[in-house]
Design a protein around this motif. Structure first.
Motif, mmCIF file in Angstrom:
data_model
loop_
_atom_site.group_PDB
_atom_site.id
_atom_site.type_symbol
_atom_site.label_atom_id
_atom_site.label_comp_id
_atom_site.label_asym_id
_atom_site.label_seq_id
_atom_site.Cartn_x
_atom_site.Cartn_y
_atom_site.Cartn_z
ATOM 1 N N ALA A 1 0.821 -1.202 0.000
ATOM 2 C CA ALA A 1 0.000 0.000 0.000
ATOM 3 C C ALA A 1 0.861 1.260 0.000
ATOM 4 O O ALA A 1 0.419 2.300 -0.449
ATOM 5 C CB ALA A 1 -0.936 0.001 1.204
ATOM 6 N N ALA A 2 2.089 1.149 0.510
ATOM 7 C CA ALA A 2 2.954 2.326 0.606
ATOM 8 C C ALA A 2 3.789 2.547 -0.643
ATOM 9 O O ALA A 2 4.412 3.584 -0.787
ATOM 10 C CB ALA A 2 3.871 2.187 1.820
ATOM 11 N N GLN A 3 3.816 1.592 -1.549
ATOM 12 C CA GLN A 3 4.648 1.715 -2.744
ATOM 13 C C GLN A 3 3.801 2.103 -3.946
ATOM 14 O O GLN A 3 2.657 1.692 -4.070
ATOM 15 C CB GLN A 3 5.370 0.399 -3.025
ATOM 16 C CG GLN A 3 6.365 0.050 -1.941
ATOM 17 C CD GLN A 3 7.054 -1.276 -2.224
ATOM 18 O OE1 GLN A 3 6.815 -1.907 -3.239
ATOM 19 N NE2 GLN A 3 7.917 -1.670 -1.309
ATOM 20 N N GLY A 4 4.396 2.888 -4.836
ATOM 21 C CA GLY A 4 3.704 3.275 -6.061
ATOM 22 C C GLY A 4 2.596 4.264 -5.783
ATOM 23 O O GLY A 4 2.694 5.117 -4.915
ATOM 24 N N ARG A 5 1.502 4.114 -6.546
ATOM 25 C CA ARG A 5 0.346 5.002 -6.405
ATOM 26 C C ARG A 5 -0.203 4.910 -4.981
ATOM 27 O O ARG A 5 -0.347 3.834 -4.427
ATOM 28 C CB ARG A 5 -0.726 4.578 -7.418
ATOM 29 C CG ARG A 5 -1.957 5.461 -7.425
ATOM 30 C CD ARG A 5 -2.924 5.053 -8.539
ATOM 31 N NE ARG A 5 -3.421 3.699 -8.427
ATOM 32 C CZ ARG A 5 -4.478 3.343 -7.669
ATOM 33 N NH1 ARG A 5 -5.111 4.226 -6.952
ATOM 34 N NH2 ARG A 5 -4.886 2.089 -7.649
ATOM 35 N N SER A 6 -0.511 6.024 -4.394
ATOM 36 C CA SER A 6 -1.019 6.065 -3.018
ATOM 37 C C SER A 6 -2.361 5.342 -2.916
ATOM 38 O O SER A 6 -3.266 5.572 -3.709
ATOM 39 C CB SER A 6 -1.172 7.516 -2.564
ATOM 40 O OG SER A 6 -1.683 7.536 -1.257
ATOM 41 N N ARG A 7 -2.453 4.460 -1.964
ATOM 42 C CA ARG A 7 -3.681 3.715 -1.699
ATOM 43 C C ARG A 7 -4.011 3.854 -0.220
ATOM 44 O O ARG A 7 -3.125 3.928 0.620
ATOM 45 C CB ARG A 7 -3.497 2.233 -2.010
ATOM 46 C CG ARG A 7 -3.296 1.930 -3.458
ATOM 47 C CD ARG A 7 -3.113 0.419 -3.624
ATOM 48 N NE ARG A 7 -2.835 0.072 -4.980
ATOM 49 C CZ ARG A 7 -1.632 -0.011 -5.513
ATOM 50 N NH1 ARG A 7 -0.577 0.232 -4.779
ATOM 51 N NH2 ARG A 7 -1.471 -0.338 -6.769
ATOM 52 N N VAL A 8 -5.290 3.836 0.102
ATOM 53 C CA VAL A 8 -5.711 3.874 1.500
ATOM 54 C C VAL A 8 -5.725 2.446 2.032
ATOM 55 O O VAL A 8 -6.239 1.531 1.382
ATOM 56 C CB VAL A 8 -7.108 4.508 1.654
ATOM 57 C CG1 VAL A 8 -7.536 4.516 3.113
ATOM 58 C CG2 VAL A 8 -7.117 5.911 1.084
ATOM 59 N N PHE A 9 -5.132 2.265 3.180
ATOM 60 C CA PHE A 9 -5.112 0.965 3.854
ATOM 61 C C PHE A 9 -6.302 0.938 4.810
ATOM 62 O O PHE A 9 -6.455 1.826 5.651
ATOM 63 C CB PHE A 9 -3.793 0.801 4.623
ATOM 64 C CG PHE A 9 -3.628 -0.548 5.245
ATOM 65 C CD1 PHE A 9 -3.128 -1.609 4.509
ATOM 66 C CD2 PHE A 9 -3.965 -0.753 6.576
ATOM 67 C CE1 PHE A 9 -2.979 -2.861 5.088
ATOM 68 C CE2 PHE A 9 -3.812 -1.996 7.156
ATOM 69 C CZ PHE A 9 -3.314 -3.053 6.416
ATOM 70 N N HIS A 10 -7.166 -0.068 4.677
ATOM 71 C CA HIS A 10 -8.357 -0.194 5.517
ATOM 72 C C HIS A 10 -8.149 -1.353 6.486
ATOM 73 O O HIS A 10 -7.872 -2.482 6.064
ATOM 74 C CB HIS A 10 -9.602 -0.442 4.655
ATOM 75 C CG HIS A 10 -9.892 0.694 3.726
ATOM 76 N ND1 HIS A 10 -10.533 1.840 4.122
ATOM 77 C CD2 HIS A 10 -9.592 0.862 2.411
ATOM 78 C CE1 HIS A 10 -10.636 2.665 3.104
ATOM 79 N NE2 HIS A 10 -10.073 2.093 2.049
ATOM 80 N N HIS A 11 -8.296 -1.059 7.775
ATOM 81 C CA HIS A 11 -8.066 -2.062 8.820
ATOM 82 C C HIS A 11 -9.335 -2.257 9.652
ATOM 83 O O HIS A 11 -9.893 -1.292 10.174
ATOM 84 C CB HIS A 11 -6.915 -1.616 9.728
ATOM 85 C CG HIS A 11 -6.651 -2.545 10.863
ATOM 86 N ND1 HIS A 11 -6.111 -3.806 10.689
ATOM 87 C CD2 HIS A 11 -6.858 -2.403 12.195
ATOM 88 C CE1 HIS A 11 -5.991 -4.391 11.868
ATOM 89 N NE2 HIS A 11 -6.443 -3.562 12.799
ATOM 90 N N ILE A 12 -9.764 -3.506 9.761
ATOM 91 C CA ILE A 12 -10.919 -3.835 10.599
ATOM 92 C C ILE A 12 -10.396 -4.210 11.974
ATOM 93 O O ILE A 12 -9.619 -5.153 12.124
ATOM 94 C CB ILE A 12 -11.739 -5.011 10.014
ATOM 95 C CG1 ILE A 12 -12.141 -4.757 8.561
ATOM 96 C CG2 ILE A 12 -12.951 -5.304 10.905
ATOM 97 C CD1 ILE A 12 -13.107 -3.632 8.350
ATOM 98 N N SER A 13 -10.835 -3.475 12.984
ATOM 99 C CA SER A 13 -10.406 -3.707 14.358
ATOM 100 C C SER A 13 -11.643 -3.987 15.214
ATOM 101 O O SER A 13 -12.693 -4.353 14.691
ATOM 102 C CB SER A 13 -9.624 -2.485 14.865
ATOM 103 O OG SER A 13 -9.006 -2.760 16.108
ATOM 104 N N THR A 14 -11.503 -3.820 16.494
ATOM 105 C CA THR A 14 -12.597 -4.078 17.417
ATOM 106 C C THR A 14 -12.550 -3.077 18.555
ATOM 107 O O THR A 14 -11.469 -2.600 18.930
ATOM 108 C CB THR A 14 -12.515 -5.508 17.992
ATOM 109 O OG1 THR A 14 -13.507 -5.666 19.016
ATOM 110 C CG2 THR A 14 -11.152 -5.792 18.608
#
Length: 190
Positions: A1-14
Protein backbone atom coordinates in the motif's frame (compact mmCIF):
# COMPACT_ATOMS: atom_id res chain seq x y z
CA UNK A 1 0.00 0.00 0.00
CA UNK A 2 2.95 2.33 0.61
CA UNK A 3 4.65 1.72 -2.74
CA UNK A 4 3.70 3.27 -6.06
CA UNK A 5 0.35 5.00 -6.41
CA UNK A 6 -1.02 6.06 -3.02
CA UNK A 7 -3.68 3.72 -1.70
CA UNK A 8 -5.71 3.87 1.50
CA UNK A 9 -5.11 0.97 3.85
CA UNK A 10 -8.36 -0.19 5.52
CA UNK A 11 -8.07 -2.06 8.82
CA UNK A 12 -10.92 -3.84 10.60
CA UNK A 13 -10.41 -3.71 14.36
CA UNK A 14 -12.60 -4.08 17.42
CA UNK A 15 -13.73 -1.93 20.31
CA UNK A 16 -12.26 -4.77 22.37
CA UNK A 17 -8.86 -3.10 22.01
CA UNK A 18 -9.97 -0.96 24.94
CA UNK A 19 -9.17 -3.12 27.94
CA UNK A 20 -11.90 -3.85 30.44
CA UNK A 21 -11.42 -2.74 34.00
CA UNK A 22 -14.40 -3.88 36.06
CA UNK A 23 -13.27 -1.87 39.10
CA UNK A 24 -13.27 1.39 37.11
CA UNK A 25 -17.01 1.22 36.33
CA UNK A 26 -18.45 2.54 33.07
CA UNK A 27 -15.91 3.92 30.62
CA UNK A 28 -16.51 6.12 27.60
CA UNK A 29 -14.19 5.92 24.63
CA UNK A 30 -14.25 7.78 21.35
CA UNK A 31 -12.40 7.64 18.07
CA UNK A 32 -9.86 10.05 19.59
CA UNK A 33 -9.16 7.94 22.69
CA UNK A 34 -5.49 6.86 22.55
CA UNK A 35 -4.76 3.13 22.72
CA UNK A 36 -1.08 3.21 23.74
CA UNK A 37 -1.72 2.62 27.46
CA UNK A 38 -4.26 -0.20 27.05
CA UNK A 39 -3.27 -3.43 28.81
CA UNK A 40 -4.98 -6.76 28.27
CA UNK A 41 -5.13 -9.77 30.55
CA UNK A 42 -3.37 -12.91 29.42
CA UNK A 43 -6.79 -14.52 28.99
CA UNK A 44 -7.77 -11.82 26.47
CA UNK A 45 -5.51 -12.99 23.65
CA UNK A 46 -7.89 -12.04 20.83
CA UNK A 47 -8.31 -8.45 22.03
CA UNK A 48 -4.56 -8.17 22.70
CA UNK A 49 -3.72 -9.40 19.19
CA UNK A 50 -6.16 -6.87 17.68
CA UNK A 51 -4.54 -4.15 19.81
CA UNK A 52 -1.08 -5.10 18.46
CA UNK A 53 -2.33 -5.09 14.87
CA UNK A 54 -4.05 -1.74 15.26
CA UNK A 55 -0.95 -0.28 16.94
CA UNK A 56 1.08 -1.30 13.88
CA UNK A 57 -1.47 0.32 11.55
CA UNK A 58 -1.47 3.55 13.58
CA UNK A 59 2.34 3.58 13.49
CA UNK A 60 2.23 3.29 9.68
CA UNK A 61 -0.34 6.11 9.64
CA UNK A 62 2.04 8.35 11.62
CA UNK A 63 4.71 7.59 9.01
CA UNK A 64 2.45 8.83 6.22
CA UNK A 65 0.48 5.80 5.03
CA UNK A 66 -3.18 6.80 4.58
CA UNK A 67 -5.10 4.40 6.84
CA UNK A 68 -8.67 4.00 7.99
CA UNK A 69 -9.47 1.96 11.08
CA UNK A 70 -12.96 0.54 11.66
CA UNK A 71 -13.52 -0.55 15.26
CA UNK A 72 -16.47 -2.89 15.44
CA UNK A 73 -18.67 -3.44 18.45
CA UNK A 74 -20.62 -6.65 19.02
CA UNK A 75 -21.91 -8.04 15.71
CA UNK A 76 -25.12 -10.01 15.45
CA UNK A 77 -26.83 -12.13 12.82
CA UNK A 78 -27.63 -10.54 9.49
CA UNK A 79 -30.88 -8.60 9.45
CA UNK A 80 -32.45 -10.48 6.53
CA UNK A 81 -32.01 -14.20 7.25
CA UNK A 82 -30.56 -14.31 10.77
CA UNK A 83 -27.38 -16.08 9.66
CA UNK A 84 -24.66 -16.37 12.29
CA UNK A 85 -21.09 -17.62 12.47
CA UNK A 86 -21.72 -20.80 14.45
CA UNK A 87 -18.36 -20.59 16.24
CA UNK A 88 -19.12 -17.22 17.83
CA UNK A 89 -20.05 -16.87 21.49
CA UNK A 90 -23.33 -15.07 20.74
CA UNK A 91 -24.54 -17.85 18.44
CA UNK A 92 -23.51 -20.59 20.87
CA UNK A 93 -25.25 -18.83 23.74
CA UNK A 94 -28.52 -18.28 21.86
CA UNK A 95 -28.57 -21.81 20.42
CA UNK A 96 -27.92 -23.35 23.82
CA UNK A 97 -30.67 -21.31 25.45
CA UNK A 98 -33.21 -22.01 22.73
CA UNK A 99 -32.50 -25.74 22.62
CA UNK A 100 -32.39 -26.18 26.42
CA UNK A 101 -35.34 -23.95 27.26
CA UNK A 102 -33.29 -21.93 29.76
CA UNK A 103 -32.22 -18.31 29.46
CA UNK A 104 -30.13 -16.03 31.64
CA UNK A 105 -32.08 -13.61 33.79
CA UNK A 106 -31.32 -9.93 33.15
CA UNK A 107 -28.49 -10.72 30.69
CA UNK A 108 -27.02 -7.66 28.94
CA UNK A 109 -24.12 -7.17 26.57
CA UNK A 110 -21.91 -4.13 27.15
CA UNK A 111 -23.47 -2.62 24.05
CA UNK A 112 -26.37 -3.76 21.95
CA UNK A 113 -25.30 -5.79 18.91
CA UNK A 114 -25.31 -4.51 15.34
CA UNK A 115 -26.48 -6.77 12.49
CA UNK A 116 -23.42 -7.78 10.48
CA UNK A 117 -24.90 -6.56 7.19
CA UNK A 118 -25.43 -3.07 8.71
CA UNK A 119 -21.78 -3.00 9.82
CA UNK A 120 -20.57 -4.06 6.36
CA UNK A 121 -22.66 -1.40 4.64
CA UNK A 122 -21.29 1.23 7.04
CA UNK A 123 -17.69 0.16 6.33
CA UNK A 124 -18.21 0.26 2.56
CA UNK A 125 -19.92 3.66 2.74
CA UNK A 126 -17.14 5.12 4.90
CA UNK A 127 -14.35 3.52 2.84
CA UNK A 128 -15.64 5.01 -0.42
CA UNK A 129 -15.88 8.58 0.88
CA UNK A 130 -12.92 10.58 -0.43
CA UNK A 131 -12.75 12.78 2.69
CA UNK A 132 -12.73 9.73 4.98
CA UNK A 133 -9.04 8.98 4.43
CA UNK A 134 -6.95 8.62 7.58
CA UNK A 135 -9.73 8.28 10.13
CA UNK A 136 -10.90 5.98 12.88
CA UNK A 137 -14.56 4.95 12.94
CA UNK A 138 -16.49 3.20 15.71
CA UNK A 139 -19.25 1.01 14.33
CA UNK A 140 -21.50 0.04 17.20
CA UNK A 141 -25.00 0.51 18.54
CA UNK A 142 -25.78 3.44 20.77
CA UNK A 143 -29.02 1.83 21.92
CA UNK A 144 -29.17 0.60 25.50
CA UNK A 145 -32.07 -1.76 26.06
CA UNK A 146 -33.59 -1.77 29.53
CA UNK A 147 -34.86 -5.34 29.29
CA UNK A 148 -32.38 -8.21 29.31
CA UNK A 149 -31.69 -10.19 26.14
CA UNK A 150 -33.72 -13.23 27.18
CA UNK A 151 -36.57 -11.15 28.56
CA UNK A 152 -36.76 -9.65 25.05
CA UNK A 153 -36.59 -13.15 23.53
CA UNK A 154 -39.50 -14.21 25.73
CA UNK A 155 -41.58 -11.34 24.34
CA UNK A 156 -41.39 -12.85 20.85
CA UNK A 157 -41.13 -16.61 21.51
CA UNK A 158 -44.18 -18.89 21.49
CA UNK A 159 -42.62 -21.03 24.22
CA UNK A 160 -40.86 -18.68 26.65
CA UNK A 161 -37.53 -19.63 28.20
CA UNK A 162 -37.27 -20.31 31.90
CA UNK A 163 -34.99 -17.54 33.15
CA UNK A 164 -32.30 -18.35 35.72
CA UNK A 165 -29.63 -16.25 37.45
CA UNK A 166 -26.33 -16.50 35.55
CA UNK A 167 -24.61 -18.89 37.96
CA UNK A 168 -27.69 -21.18 38.12
CA UNK A 169 -27.87 -21.14 34.31
CA UNK A 170 -24.22 -22.28 34.08
CA UNK A 171 -24.97 -25.10 36.56
CA UNK A 172 -28.00 -26.11 34.47
CA UNK A 173 -25.96 -26.16 31.24
CA UNK A 174 -23.35 -28.37 32.95
CA UNK A 175 -26.08 -30.67 34.35
CA UNK A 176 -27.66 -31.03 30.88
CA UNK A 177 -24.23 -31.72 29.38
CA UNK A 178 -23.51 -34.45 31.93
CA UNK A 179 -26.93 -35.92 31.11
CA UNK A 180 -25.86 -36.27 27.46
CA UNK A 181 -27.29 -33.09 25.88
CA UNK A 182 -25.09 -31.50 23.21
CA UNK A 183 -25.02 -27.76 23.80
CA UNK A 184 -22.74 -25.46 21.77
CA UNK A 185 -21.95 -23.23 24.78
CA UNK A 186 -20.32 -26.01 26.86
CA UNK A 187 -16.74 -25.57 25.54
CA UNK A 188 -16.93 -21.86 26.39
CA UNK A 189 -18.28 -22.53 29.88
CA UNK A 190 -15.48 -24.98 30.59
Amino acid sequence: AAQGRSRVFHHISTLGIFARNESAGTRSVSEETPIEQERHRQSSGYAASKWVAESMVLKAKKQGLPCNVYRLGLLFADSKQGRFDEQQHVYRLLQSCLSSGYGIENFHYESDPVPVDYAVRAIVALATRQEAEGNIFHITSLAQEEAGLFERCNQILNAPLKLLPHYDWICEMKRLHRAGRTLPIVPLIE
